[in-house]
Write a protein that holds these residues in place. Structure first.
Motif, PDB file in Angstrom:
ATOM      1  N   SER A  98       0.825  -1.206   0.000  1.00  0.00           N
ATOM      2  CA  SER A  98       0.000   0.000   0.000  1.00  0.00           C
ATOM      3  C   SER A  98       0.863   1.261   0.000  1.00  0.00           C
ATOM      4  O   SER A  98       0.587   2.221  -0.725  1.00  0.00           O
ATOM      5  N   ALA A  99       1.922   1.273   0.798  1.00  0.00           N
ATOM      6  CA  ALA A  99       2.808   2.441   0.858  1.00  0.00           C
ATOM      7  C   ALA A  99       3.513   2.678  -0.469  1.00  0.00           C
ATOM      8  O   ALA A  99       3.606   3.813  -0.939  1.00  0.00           O
ATOM      9  N   VAL A 100       3.990   1.617  -1.093  1.00  0.00           N
ATOM     10  CA  VAL A 100       4.680   1.748  -2.381  1.00  0.00           C
ATOM     11  C   VAL A 100       3.705   2.203  -3.463  1.00  0.00           C
ATOM     12  O   VAL A 100       4.066   2.979  -4.354  1.00  0.00           O
ATOM     13  N   ASP A 101       2.460   1.778  -3.387  1.00  0.00           N
ATOM     14  CA  ASP A 101       1.457   2.157  -4.371  1.00  0.00           C
ATOM     15  C   ASP A 101       1.015   3.613  -4.195  1.00  0.00           C
ATOM     16  O   ASP A 101       0.753   4.310  -5.165  1.00  0.00           O
ATOM     17  N   THR A 102       0.942   4.074  -2.965  1.00  0.00           N
ATOM     18  CA  THR A 102       0.435   5.419  -2.677  1.00  0.00           C
ATOM     19  C   THR A 102       1.505   6.497  -2.824  1.00  0.00           C
ATOM     20  O   THR A 102       1.193   7.642  -3.168  1.00  0.00           O
ATOM     21  N   ALA A 103       2.759   6.171  -2.575  1.00  0.00           N
ATOM     22  CA  ALA A 103       3.837   7.164  -2.553  1.00  0.00           C
ATOM     23  C   ALA A 103       3.954   8.003  -3.827  1.00  0.00           C
ATOM     24  O   ALA A 103       4.078   9.234  -3.739  1.00  0.00           O
ATOM     25  N   PRO A 104       3.917   7.422  -5.033  1.00  0.00           N
ATOM     26  CA  PRO A 104       4.033   8.269  -6.231  1.00  0.00           C
ATOM     27  C   PRO A 104       2.873   9.253  -6.385  1.00  0.00           C
ATOM     28  O   PRO A 104       3.079  10.396  -6.807  1.00  0.00           O
ATOM     29  N   TRP A 105       1.673   8.830  -6.010  1.00  0.00           N
ATOM     30  CA  TRP A 105       0.524   9.729  -6.097  1.00  0.00           C
ATOM     31  C   TRP A 105       0.684  10.879  -5.108  1.00  0.00           C
ATOM     32  O   TRP A 105       0.403  12.031  -5.429  1.00  0.00           O
ATOM     33  N   ASP A 106       1.132  10.572  -3.908  1.00  0.00           N
ATOM     34  CA  ASP A 106       1.332  11.602  -2.896  1.00  0.00           C
ATOM     35  C   ASP A 106       2.408  12.587  -3.327  1.00  0.00           C
ATOM     36  O   ASP A 106       2.248  13.795  -3.185  1.00  0.00           O
ATOM     37  N   LEU A 107       3.485  12.088  -3.892  1.00  0.00           N
ATOM     38  CA  LEU A 107       4.558  12.955  -4.367  1.00  0.00           C
ATOM     39  C   LEU A 107       4.070  13.892  -5.466  1.00  0.00           C
ATOM     40  O   LEU A 107       4.345  15.093  -5.445  1.00  0.00           O
ATOM     41  N   GLU A 108       3.312  13.354  -6.405  1.00  0.00           N
ATOM     42  CA  GLU A 108       2.794  14.198  -7.486  1.00  0.00           C
ATOM     43  C   GLU A 108       1.856  15.273  -6.949  1.00  0.00           C
ATOM     44  O   GLU A 108       1.904  16.425  -7.378  1.00  0.00           O
ATOM     45  N   ALA A 109       0.997  14.915  -6.007  1.00  0.00           N
ATOM     46  CA  ALA A 109       0.072  15.898  -5.426  1.00  0.00           C
ATOM     47  C   ALA A 109       0.841  16.996  -4.706  1.00  0.00           C
ATOM     48  O   ALA A 109       0.495  18.176  -4.805  1.00  0.00           O
ATOM     49  N   ARG A 110       1.907  16.632  -4.001  1.00  0.00           N
ATOM     50  CA  ARG A 110       2.712  17.640  -3.301  1.00  0.00           C
ATOM     51  C   ARG A 110       3.429  18.560  -4.290  1.00  0.00           C
ATOM     52  O   ARG A 110       3.519  19.765  -4.073  1.00  0.00           O
ATOM     53  N   PRO A 158      -4.557  18.876  -3.105  1.00  0.00           N
ATOM     54  CA  PRO A 158      -4.913  17.712  -2.305  1.00  0.00           C
ATOM     55  C   PRO A 158      -4.910  16.439  -3.148  1.00  0.00           C
ATOM     56  O   PRO A 158      -5.279  16.458  -4.331  1.00  0.00           O
ATOM     57  N   LEU A 159      -4.512  15.351  -2.550  1.00  0.00           N
ATOM     58  CA  LEU A 159      -4.443  14.074  -3.258  1.00  0.00           C
ATOM     59  C   LEU A 159      -5.811  13.663  -3.783  1.00  0.00           C
ATOM     60  O   LEU A 159      -5.930  13.152  -4.903  1.00  0.00           O
ATOM     61  N   VAL A 160      -6.849  13.906  -3.019  1.00  0.00           N
ATOM     62  CA  VAL A 160      -8.191  13.513  -3.444  1.00  0.00           C
ATOM     63  C   VAL A 160      -8.592  14.240  -4.734  1.00  0.00           C
ATOM     64  O   VAL A 160      -9.251  13.687  -5.599  1.00  0.00           O
ATOM     65  N   ARG A 161      -8.166  15.497  -4.879  1.00  0.00           N
ATOM     66  CA  ARG A 161      -8.476  16.240  -6.099  1.00  0.00           C
ATOM     67  C   ARG A 161      -7.678  15.706  -7.284  1.00  0.00           C
ATOM     68  O   ARG A 161      -8.184  15.613  -8.404  1.00  0.00           O
ATOM     69  N   LEU A 162      -6.430  15.334  -7.036  1.00  0.00           N
ATOM     70  CA  LEU A 162      -5.596  14.768  -8.094  1.00  0.00           C
ATOM     71  C   LEU A 162      -6.185  13.464  -8.615  1.00  0.00           C
ATOM     72  O   LEU A 162      -6.156  13.186  -9.809  1.00  0.00           O
ATOM     73  N   LEU A 163      -6.749  12.673  -7.724  1.00  0.00           N
ATOM     74  CA  LEU A 163      -7.331  11.399  -8.118  1.00  0.00           C
ATOM     75  C   LEU A 163      -8.702  11.550  -8.773  1.00  0.00           C
ATOM     76  O   LEU A 163      -9.261  10.585  -9.265  1.00  0.00           O
ATOM     77  N   GLY A 164      -9.257  12.765  -8.753  1.00  0.00           N
ATOM     78  CA  GLY A 164     -10.478  13.032  -9.488  1.00  0.00           C
ATOM     79  C   GLY A 164     -11.768  12.809  -8.728  1.00  0.00           C
ATOM     80  O   GLY A 164     -12.808  12.567  -9.332  1.00  0.00           O
ATOM     81  N   ALA A 165     -11.726  12.907  -7.413  1.00  0.00           N
ATOM     82  CA  ALA A 165     -12.949  12.741  -6.639  1.00  0.00           C
ATOM     83  C   ALA A 165     -13.884  13.917  -6.897  1.00  0.00           C
ATOM     84  O   ALA A 165     -13.461  15.060  -6.988  1.00  0.00           O
TER      85      ALA A 165
END
Length: 65
Positions: free
Chosen positions: A19-31, A36-43
């Motif tokens: 889970s950490a390895v899967d989430t880390a690239p998304w978190d880095l891109e959002a930063r 916010p990460l939720v906006r980047l993911l399209g919620a």
């Protein structure tokens, strides 16, 4: 990664690592994009709504307060 860990037992430390390895690239891109990460993911944004609260009766019927 999930397939490789299938027989190692999904719950626990191995699943947390995946889970950490899967989430880390998304978190880095959002930063990097300063959003916010939720906006980047399209919620979708949900409009605010009021909520009802039900409380138990604190006195018995016919009693004085």
């Amino acid at each position: 990664m999930s397939r490789a860990l299938r027989n190692a037992g999904r719950p626990g430390i191995a699943a947390g690592a995946v889970s950490a390895v899967d989430t880390a690239p998304w978190d880095l891109e959002a930063r990097l994009l300063d959003m916010p990460l939720v906006r980047l993911l399209g919620a979708a944004r949900v409009p605010r709504c009021t909520a009802a609260v039900a409380r138990p009766r604190t006195t018995t019927p016919g009693s004085q307060v």
